[in-house]
Scaffold this motif. Structure first.
Motif, PDB file in Angstrom:
ATOM      1  N   THR A  98      70.483   7.492  36.544  1.00  0.00           N
ATOM      2  CA  THR A  98      69.526   8.372  35.853  1.00  0.00           C
ATOM      3  C   THR A  98      68.186   8.030  36.029  1.00  0.00           C
ATOM      4  O   THR A  98      67.198   8.711  36.334  1.00  0.00           O
ATOM      5  N   GLY A 115      67.219   7.926  39.635  1.00  0.00           N
ATOM      6  CA  GLY A 115      66.997   9.418  40.143  1.00  0.00           C
ATOM      7  C   GLY A 115      65.555   9.897  39.922  1.00  0.00           C
ATOM      8  O   GLY A 115      64.760  10.622  40.385  1.00  0.00           O
ATOM      9  N   ASN A 116      65.256   9.800  38.332  1.00  0.00           N
ATOM     10  CA  ASN A 116      64.118  10.099  37.939  1.00  0.00           C
ATOM     11  C   ASN A 116      62.892   9.564  38.571  1.00  0.00           C
ATOM     12  O   ASN A 116      61.870  10.378  38.822  1.00  0.00           O
ATOM     13  N   ASP A 129      62.489  11.110  41.989  1.00  0.00           N
ATOM     14  CA  ASP A 129      61.827  12.398  41.666  1.00  0.00           C
ATOM     15  C   ASP A 129      60.397  12.402  41.666  1.00  0.00           C
ATOM     16  O   ASP A 129      59.560  12.975  41.919  1.00  0.00           O
ATOM     17  N   ARG A 187      74.562  15.738  40.731  1.00  0.00           N
ATOM     18  CA  ARG A 187      73.153  15.328  40.664  1.00  0.00           C
ATOM     19  C   ARG A 187      72.699  14.570  41.620  1.00  0.00           C
ATOM     20  O   ARG A 187      71.592  14.696  42.095  1.00  0.00           O
ATOM     21  N   GLN A 206      72.144  16.210  44.844  1.00  0.00           N
ATOM     22  CA  GLN A 206      70.814  17.140  44.909  1.00  0.00           C
ATOM     23  C   GLN A 206      69.670  16.372  45.366  1.00  0.00           C
ATOM     24  O   GLN A 206      69.120  16.509  46.012  1.00  0.00           O
ATOM     25  N   ILE A 207      69.584  15.179  44.435  1.00  0.00           N
ATOM     26  CA  ILE A 207      68.450  14.305  44.795  1.00  0.00           C
ATOM     27  C   ILE A 207      68.468  13.667  45.984  1.00  0.00           C
ATOM     28  O   ILE A 207      67.174  13.611  46.771  1.00  0.00           O
ATOM     29  N   ARG A 208      69.497  13.460  46.556  1.00  0.00           N
ATOM     30  CA  ARG A 208      69.770  12.790  47.846  1.00  0.00           C
ATOM     31  C   ARG A 208      69.299  13.591  48.843  1.00  0.00           C
ATOM     32  O   ARG A 208      68.552  13.320  49.823  1.00  0.00           O
ATOM     33  N   ARG A 215      67.356  16.693  48.557  1.00  0.00           N
ATOM     34  CA  ARG A 215      66.236  16.744  48.636  1.00  0.00           C
ATOM     35  C   ARG A 215      65.141  15.586  49.145  1.00  0.00           C
ATOM     36  O   ARG A 215      64.256  15.902  49.701  1.00  0.00           O
ATOM     37  N   THR A 216      65.583  14.432  48.876  1.00  0.00           N
ATOM     38  CA  THR A 216      65.073  13.135  49.486  1.00  0.00           C
ATOM     39  C   THR A 216      65.074  13.304  50.877  1.00  0.00           C
ATOM     40  O   THR A 216      63.882  13.039  51.623  1.00  0.00           O
TER      41      THR A 216
END
Length: 188
Positions: free
Chosen positions: A24, A27-28, A31, A87, A90-92, A94-95
């Motif tokens: 987490t 990931g933050n 982000d 989760r 999603q961030i992977r 987006r990255t």
């Protein structure tokens, strides 16, 4: 459930929780890098760290789930890891999209807004000694591959010290023709 098994289950759950906390946090952080449009290498490094931490989380989850008894509890824990995976993905994604756009944008950003030239197109600059230098595409007739050659003077033959442009001693048929290669006679 025995006391030893219950203690092992709680210990595994704590380790899994700590692993999730690391994921987490990473990931933050990633982000935050995306929102602040940080450079590609910085984002790639952060993504690699997140991926490593996620793998560790999956390992900790597998260790924990092996100690879980009962189908209902197992189903609950599988939903938990699926949520973590969603989760993470999603961030992977987006990255990866950010990196793709940023890498394409870097090429576009390298275009000189004043000249409209992109890298590897010819651009003339003036060196410290006042001579023009060309930065260009290899083989384009300009650029570093022609360094050392003198400037061409179309319509004139080269002059030598003490001689006039009429080249005393040379036949008049060579006058007024450009020199095709320095040191070689002009072709007819």
């Amino acid at each position: 459930m025995t006391e030893v098994t219950k203690e092992a289950l709680n210990e595994a759950k704590k380790k899994r929780r700590c692993a999730k906390s690391s994921v987490t946090g990473a990931g933050n952080g990633l982000d935050y890098l995306l929102k602040n449009e940080r450079p590609i290498p910085e984002v790639e490094e952060s993504l690699a760290n997140l991926e490593d931490l996620y793998k560790k989380l999956v390992e900790k989850h597998d260790e924990y789930i092996q100690l879980v008894d009962g189908d209902e509890e197992f189903a609950t824990e599988e939903e938990w890891i699926e949520d973590c995976q969603q989760r993470f993905m999603q961030i992977r994604i987006r990255t990866k999209d950010y990196l793709k756009v940023k890498s394409q944008g870097q090429f576009e950003n390298e275009t000189n807004p004043e000249t409209g030239l992109v890298p590897n197109q010819t651009e003339t600059t003036v060196s410290d000694n006042g001579q023009q230098e060309h930065d260009g595409i290899p083989g384009s007739g300009q650029g570093p591959s022609h360094q050392g050659e003198g400037p061409s003077h179309q319509g004139q033959s080269p002059t030598h010290e003490g001689q006039s442009p009429t080249h005393g001693g040379q036949p008049p048929s060579h006058q007024g023709q450009p020199l095709s290669h320095q040191g070689q006679p002009p072709t007819h």
